[in-house]
Design a protein around this motif. Sequence first.
Motif: not given
Length: 273
Positions: A151-152, A134-138, A164-167, A157-158
């Motif tokens: 997505s970024e 789940n999101f909490a695990g991240l 966040v690492v962007t490419f 937000a979530k």
Amino acid sequence: MSRFIKSIIAATTLLSLAVPALADQLGDIKKRGVLVCGTLGTAEPFSFADPATREIRGYDVDFCKAMADRLGVKLELKLVAVEARLPELAQGRVDLVVANLGYSAARAEQIDFSHQYFVSQQKIMVRSADGIKNFAGLSGKKISAPKGSSSELAVKAKVPGGEVVTFQDPPTAFMALVQNKVDGFALSELASVRFMQQVEGKVKLELIRESMLSEPWGLGVKKGEAALLKQVNDTLESMEKSGEAAKLHTKWFGPTTLYKSNREFRVEPIVLK
């Protein structure tokens, strides 16, 4: 010529110089006989290079073709990076953007959106071995995403506490997960399924069941181009009514594809719920 008439002519000339010409990009497209459509070229099955021919094809490309066909002009595809989609459109280097362009209020201040032609579920992919469910695990972990993408923004937000690492593009962001440089990868659900297929048997990946957001996608049109926007929406409505839009979804996402997805949306004006 009387002094009175001369003064009227002079005033009319000054007025014409002071008032800018009305935008008519639709007329310009018809005059030049070419529609320039900005698309990604790196997001299978929406827009990607065919391995056999190197031709750019996909769901988004087929909508570009439909727009050109309805106008009776040739199609020119221009590949754009995710973060360059809006600038390319605003600066007039492309006529339309059909490139996984999710609607947001911030984007709608910069460009106009057509009716929705796709609705995407934005999800996060993880390595199965990591046990993240789940999101909490991240929280406290790194999540990759294409730079400038929905997505970024969705991750920020979530996923509280996620970094966040962007490419530059989706394939690079995906490889960061495969190579253990990040702990999650954020993208649309259908595009994510295709990436997972590419490494099947090498790395076991899965999607977190929670959806970050349900995102309507539209064709991007430069602000102020009312005639072009109407033409685009009229074409989309015609494609929906004739069944052509549904056929394109089946072609790229239906039962005979890797995605086996049902179409649970219609072409209609974008209304955020």
